[in-house]
Design a protein around this motif. Structure first.
Motif, PDB file in Angstrom:
ATOM      1  N   ASP A  49       1.068  -1.224   0.118  1.00 41.46           N
ATOM      2  CA  ASP A  49       0.031   0.315   0.213  1.00 41.46           C
ATOM      3  C   ASP A  49       1.484   1.294  -0.555  1.00 41.46           C
ATOM      4  O   ASP A  49       1.347   1.334   1.019  1.00 41.46           O
ATOM      5  CB  ASP A  49      -0.590   0.241   1.139  1.00 41.46           C
ATOM      6  CG  ASP A  49      -1.608   1.114   1.003  1.00 41.46           C
ATOM      7  OD1 ASP A  49      -1.862   2.114   0.388  1.00 41.46           O
ATOM      8  OD2 ASP A  49      -3.228   1.063   1.933  1.00 41.46           O
ATOM      9  N   LYS A  50       0.815   1.645  -1.334  1.00 39.99           N
ATOM     10  CA  LYS A  50       1.556   2.848  -1.369  1.00 39.99           C
ATOM     11  C   LYS A  50       1.172   4.614  -0.384  1.00 39.99           C
ATOM     12  O   LYS A  50       2.003   5.555  -0.809  1.00 39.99           O
ATOM     13  CB  LYS A  50       2.297   3.281  -2.552  1.00 39.99           C
ATOM     14  CG  LYS A  50       2.853   2.480  -3.120  1.00 39.99           C
ATOM     15  CD  LYS A  50       3.295   3.131  -4.449  1.00 39.99           C
ATOM     16  CE  LYS A  50       4.046   1.779  -5.463  1.00 39.99           C
ATOM     17  NZ  LYS A  50       3.864   0.279  -6.110  1.00 39.99           N
ATOM     18  N   ASP A  51      -0.014   4.094  -0.313  1.00 40.23           N
ATOM     19  CA  ASP A  51      -0.066   5.618  -0.144  1.00 40.23           C
ATOM     20  C   ASP A  51      -0.791   6.020   1.831  1.00 40.23           C
ATOM     21  O   ASP A  51      -0.903   6.155   2.940  1.00 40.23           O
ATOM     22  CB  ASP A  51      -1.912   5.316   0.452  1.00 40.23           C
ATOM     23  CG  ASP A  51      -2.653   5.921  -1.284  1.00 40.23           C
ATOM     24  OD1 ASP A  51      -1.801   6.185  -2.409  1.00 40.23           O
ATOM     25  OD2 ASP A  51      -3.713   4.876  -2.371  1.00 40.23           O
ATOM     26  N   LEU A  52       0.473   4.303   2.508  1.00 42.20           N
ATOM     27  CA  LEU A  52       0.681   4.865   3.628  1.00 42.20           C
ATOM     28  C   LEU A  52       0.980   5.609   4.962  1.00 42.20           C
ATOM     29  O   LEU A  52       2.421   5.626   3.817  1.00 42.20           O
ATOM     30  CB  LEU A  52       1.522   3.063   4.556  1.00 42.20           C
ATOM     31  CG  LEU A  52       0.188   2.093   4.378  1.00 42.20           C
ATOM     32  CD1 LEU A  52       1.084   0.767   4.880  1.00 42.20           C
ATOM     33  CD2 LEU A  52      -0.170   2.038   4.645  1.00 42.20           C
ATOM     34  N   ARG A  53       1.026   6.831   5.278  1.00 46.15           N
ATOM     35  CA  ARG A  53       2.301   7.232   6.138  1.00 46.15           C
ATOM     36  C   ARG A  53       2.590   7.488   7.220  1.00 46.15           C
ATOM     37  O   ARG A  53       1.713   6.252   8.194  1.00 46.15           O
ATOM     38  CB  ARG A  53       1.208   9.044   5.806  1.00 46.15           C
ATOM     39  CG  ARG A  53       0.939   9.351   5.001  1.00 46.15           C
ATOM     40  CD  ARG A  53       2.043   9.918   3.749  1.00 46.15           C
ATOM     41  NE  ARG A  53       2.492  11.379   4.704  1.00 46.15           N
ATOM     42  CZ  ARG A  53       2.319  13.028   4.577  1.00 46.15           C
ATOM     43  NH1 ARG A  53       1.581  12.434   3.765  1.00 46.15           N
ATOM     44  NH2 ARG A  53       2.294  13.170   5.870  1.00 46.15           N
ATOM     45  N   TYR A  54       3.434   7.593   7.413  1.00 46.65           N
ATOM     46  CA  TYR A  54       3.928   6.943   8.651  1.00 46.65           C
ATOM     47  C   TYR A  54       4.560   8.291   9.879  1.00 46.65           C
ATOM     48  O   TYR A  54       5.246   8.613   9.172  1.00 46.65           O
ATOM     49  CB  TYR A  54       5.059   5.758   8.622  1.00 46.65           C
ATOM     50  CG  TYR A  54       5.470   4.544   8.190  1.00 46.65           C
ATOM     51  CD1 TYR A  54       5.001   3.106   9.045  1.00 46.65           C
ATOM     52  CD2 TYR A  54       4.655   4.401   7.157  1.00 46.65           C
ATOM     53  CE1 TYR A  54       4.522   2.031   8.634  1.00 46.65           C
ATOM     54  CE2 TYR A  54       5.027   2.816   7.309  1.00 46.65           C
ATOM     55  CZ  TYR A  54       4.259   2.384   7.503  1.00 46.65           C
ATOM     56  OH  TYR A  54       4.598   1.181   7.007  1.00 46.65           O
ATOM     57  N   ASP A  78      12.981   6.481   4.072  1.00 48.07           N
ATOM     58  CA  ASP A  78      12.091   8.357   3.448  1.00 48.07           C
ATOM     59  C   ASP A  78      10.889   7.734   3.833  1.00 48.07           C
ATOM     60  O   ASP A  78       9.975   9.473   3.189  1.00 48.07           O
ATOM     61  CB  ASP A  78      12.613   7.940   1.840  1.00 48.07           C
ATOM     62  CG  ASP A  78      12.246   6.526   1.619  1.00 48.07           C
ATOM     63  OD1 ASP A  78      11.599   6.025   1.880  1.00 48.07           O
ATOM     64  OD2 ASP A  78      12.268   6.619  -0.124  1.00 48.07           O
ATOM     65  N   GLN A  79      10.062   6.784   4.553  1.00 51.18           N
ATOM     66  CA  GLN A  79       8.656   6.726   4.262  1.00 51.18           C
ATOM     67  C   GLN A  79       8.046   7.724   5.739  1.00 51.18           C
ATOM     68  O   GLN A  79       6.614   7.844   5.895  1.00 51.18           O
ATOM     69  CB  GLN A  79       8.181   6.204   4.525  1.00 51.18           C
ATOM     70  CG  GLN A  79       7.371   5.596   2.973  1.00 51.18           C
ATOM     71  CD  GLN A  79       6.690   4.288   2.957  1.00 51.18           C
ATOM     72  OE1 GLN A  79       7.315   3.258   2.767  1.00 51.18           O
ATOM     73  NE2 GLN A  79       5.363   3.552   3.372  1.00 51.18           N
ATOM     74  N   PHE A  80       9.235   8.104   6.865  1.00 47.91           N
ATOM     75  CA  PHE A  80       8.705   8.120   8.445  1.00 47.91           C
ATOM     76  C   PHE A  80       9.066   9.885   7.809  1.00 47.91           C
ATOM     77  O   PHE A  80       9.804  10.548   7.895  1.00 47.91           O
ATOM     78  CB  PHE A  80      10.029   8.138   9.239  1.00 47.91           C
ATOM     79  CG  PHE A  80       9.809   6.690   9.362  1.00 47.91           C
ATOM     80  CD1 PHE A  80       8.816   5.786   9.215  1.00 47.91           C
ATOM     81  CD2 PHE A  80      10.649   5.665  10.173  1.00 47.91           C
ATOM     82  CE1 PHE A  80       8.717   4.241   9.230  1.00 47.91           C
ATOM     83  CE2 PHE A  80      10.631   4.643  10.684  1.00 47.91           C
ATOM     84  CZ  PHE A  80      10.164   3.930  10.177  1.00 47.91           C
ATOM     85  N   GLU A  81       7.615  10.466   8.851  1.00 50.46           N
ATOM     86  CA  GLU A  81       8.137  11.404   9.357  1.00 50.46           C
ATOM     87  C   GLU A  81       8.263  11.547  10.951  1.00 50.46           C
ATOM     88  O   GLU A  81       7.463  10.508  11.270  1.00 50.46           O
ATOM     89  CB  GLU A  81       6.744  12.407   9.226  1.00 50.46           C
ATOM     90  CG  GLU A  81       6.196  12.553   7.687  1.00 50.46           C
ATOM     91  CD  GLU A  81       5.899  14.283   7.257  1.00 50.46           C
ATOM     92  OE1 GLU A  81       6.746  14.723   8.112  1.00 50.46           O
ATOM     93  OE2 GLU A  81       5.911  14.347   6.419  1.00 50.46           O
ATOM     94  N   LEU A 163       7.011  -3.438   8.723  1.00 52.45           N
ATOM     95  CA  LEU A 163       6.048  -2.228   8.117  1.00 52.45           C
ATOM     96  C   LEU A 163       5.397  -2.617   7.264  1.00 52.45           C
ATOM     97  O   LEU A 163       4.279  -2.726   7.588  1.00 52.45           O
ATOM     98  CB  LEU A 163       6.921  -1.208   9.052  1.00 52.45           C
ATOM     99  CG  LEU A 163       6.552  -0.908  10.550  1.00 52.45           C
ATOM    100  CD1 LEU A 163       7.542   0.370  10.217  1.00 52.45           C
ATOM    101  CD2 LEU A 163       6.005  -1.505  11.867  1.00 52.45           C
ATOM    102  N   ASN A 164       5.609  -2.290   6.140  1.00 50.07           N
ATOM    103  CA  ASN A 164       4.707  -2.322   5.265  1.00 50.07           C
ATOM    104  C   ASN A 164       4.333  -3.442   4.653  1.00 50.07           C
ATOM    105  O   ASN A 164       2.997  -3.295   4.479  1.00 50.07           O
ATOM    106  CB  ASN A 164       5.822  -1.762   3.203  1.00 50.07           C
ATOM    107  CG  ASN A 164       6.075  -0.287   3.541  1.00 50.07           C
ATOM    108  OD1 ASN A 164       5.479   0.350   4.231  1.00 50.07           O
ATOM    109  ND2 ASN A 164       6.765   0.290   2.767  1.00 50.07           N
TER     110      ASN A 164
END
Length: 433
Positions: A49-54, A78-81, A163-164
């Motif tokens: 799922d490419k829409d996941l936001r961490y 790179d997906q982590f805020e 996690l993904n």
């Protein structure tokens, strides 16, 4: 008469420990290899799922020696805020954080008198900020993943991949990563903490995965935001000194069970000082005692299964069980030492030698068993090996490390009885690279 009473107490505690340990070993050795794909992140989803936001929360209070390195590691994903919350630090933690220039790093600051009110308040403060971001940016709540990482921690390289794989399934809600100490050990105490987390607690978590009683740790927990807000509310963390298990109980009471990640982990710093170790564990024990406030709701719950209730009861009874067992050992040892002549003087030398050897072998048995599993775990995950001297000393250390924890139990009961719930901070030194 006194010896009989304390022998009975020690026997009950020993039976419970042996039963729990044996079941944990059986699940680890038999069930887990067969059901490997049941554990979080080990699945192979049809599509990520490419829409996941961490959003990863990092609580910070006087962490100047470690915080920069921890945040650098998290920003490598790179997906982590990353939301770091400085809780009115008196050192140069903020200066260290400010050296990192990234649009994905958010620094929140709390000031006295509103600061220093507990880790739960810090996490809820960060969650408020995250909710503001996702509302403003119109991010779906069910695509928002929130994590908690300690200021001295580092995630394994495959953490985001796992996690993904886990959260790409819309049915997944909460997972806890395996925990490991940094492998550059300075003394035996650090090794003992590593085996406790990486192997012994790991075995227990595997068993809890089957019984749906996995417990959150304060480090390496990740959850989907939508079900947490819907079932627990905007401020899920409470004020118990063991905030992670308090949240676990809240989740279970609302039909949210935690999954367990076995094949990725989060590193954290092991303590080198016995004094700091005792202080840290006293906080954990006292946090366990804080969670007793949920006992009436657990007993009355129609949602929890009998197995889940037993798992929670076992966790909540541990401080009391450990206190009674340690007290029994101290009393029985004192009786044996003061009545040595009358107890053993008439025994033939060979019989006495056999008795002493049997007692020593029995006390070291679980140290040997857990040491073997730990050695295998280090080999399997390509972690640095121990020296031969460390391996030889391992069973002795494992078998007797809990002796020093008796002091932490006394400290916890003392503070709990006096209603002293202030946070006992664990100080972290600079991490080795």
């Amino acid at each position: 008469m006194l010896a009989v009473i304390f022998t009975f107490i020690w026997g009950i505690a020993l039976f419970i420990f042996l039963f729990y340990s044996l079941i944990s070993l059986l699940f680890r050795a038999i069930s887990y290899p067969r059901d490997f794909c049941r554990f979080a992140g080990n699945q192979q989803p049809a599509e990520i799922d490419k829409d996941l936001r961490y959003f990863v929360i990092v609580p910070c209070f006087n962490e100047a020696g470690v915080i920069k390195q921890t945040l650098t590691n998290l920003l490598n994903f790179d997906q982590f805020e990353v939301i770091v919350v400085d809780d009115a630090s008196s050192d140069d933690s903020v200066a260290q954080i400010s050296q990192l220039n990234s649009p994905r790093l958010h620094l929140l600051r709390r000031y006295v008198p509103n600061a220093h009110t507990g880790k739960g308040d810090v996490l809820n403060f960060a969650l408020n900020y995250i909710c503001q971001i996702i509302i403003r940016q119109k991010i779906a709540f069910n695509k928002t993943i929130v994590g908690v990482i300690d200021a001295d921690a580092r995630l394994a390289d495959n953490a985001l991949e796992r996690l993904n794989a886990y959260f790409s399934s819309p049915q997944t809600n909460i997972t806890q990563m395996r925990v490991k100490m940094y492998p550059h050990f300075k003394n035996e105490l650090q090794i003992l903490q590593d085996i406790e987390f990486f192997s012994i607690n790991h075995m227990a978590q595997i068993m809890r995965m089957y019984t749906r009683t996995v417990g959150l740790s304060g480090n390496g927990q990740f959850f989907r935001l939508a079900p947490i807000l819907a079932k627990i509310g905007q401020h899920p963390w409470g004020n118990a000194l063991l905030d992670d298990y308090e949240l676990t109980i809240k989740m279970m009471l609302r039909q949210l069970s935690v999954d367990y990640m076995t094949d990725t982990y989060v590193y954290q710093e092991a303590l080198t000082s016995p004094k700091k170790f005792i202080r840290q564990r006293s906080r954990w024990v006292q946090g366990d005692l804080n969670c007793l406030q949920y006992l009436p709701r657990i007993i009355k719950s129609k949602i929890l299964s009998r197995t889940q209730k037993l798992g929670i009861y076992y966790f909540l009874i541990q401080p009391w069980l450990n206190f009674l067992a340690d007290l029994a050992i101290i009393v029985l040892t004192t009786i044996a030492a003061t009545h040595w002549h009358s107890l053993y003087a008439n025994l033939p030398p060979l019989t006495l030698l056999v008795v002493l050897a049997g007692l020593a072998g029995f006390s070291l048995f679980w140290g040997v068993v857990f040491g073997i599993f730990y050695y295998y775990d280090l080999y399997h995950y390509h972690e640095p090996r121990l020296s031969y001297r460390q391996l030889i000393m391992l069973p002795l250390g494992i078998s007797y490390m809990y002796v020093i924890l008796f002091f932490s139990i006394i400290m916890a009961f003392w503070r709990w009885g006096l209603h002293e719930n202030s946070w006992i901070k664990t100080e972290h030194g600079k991490k080795e690279s």
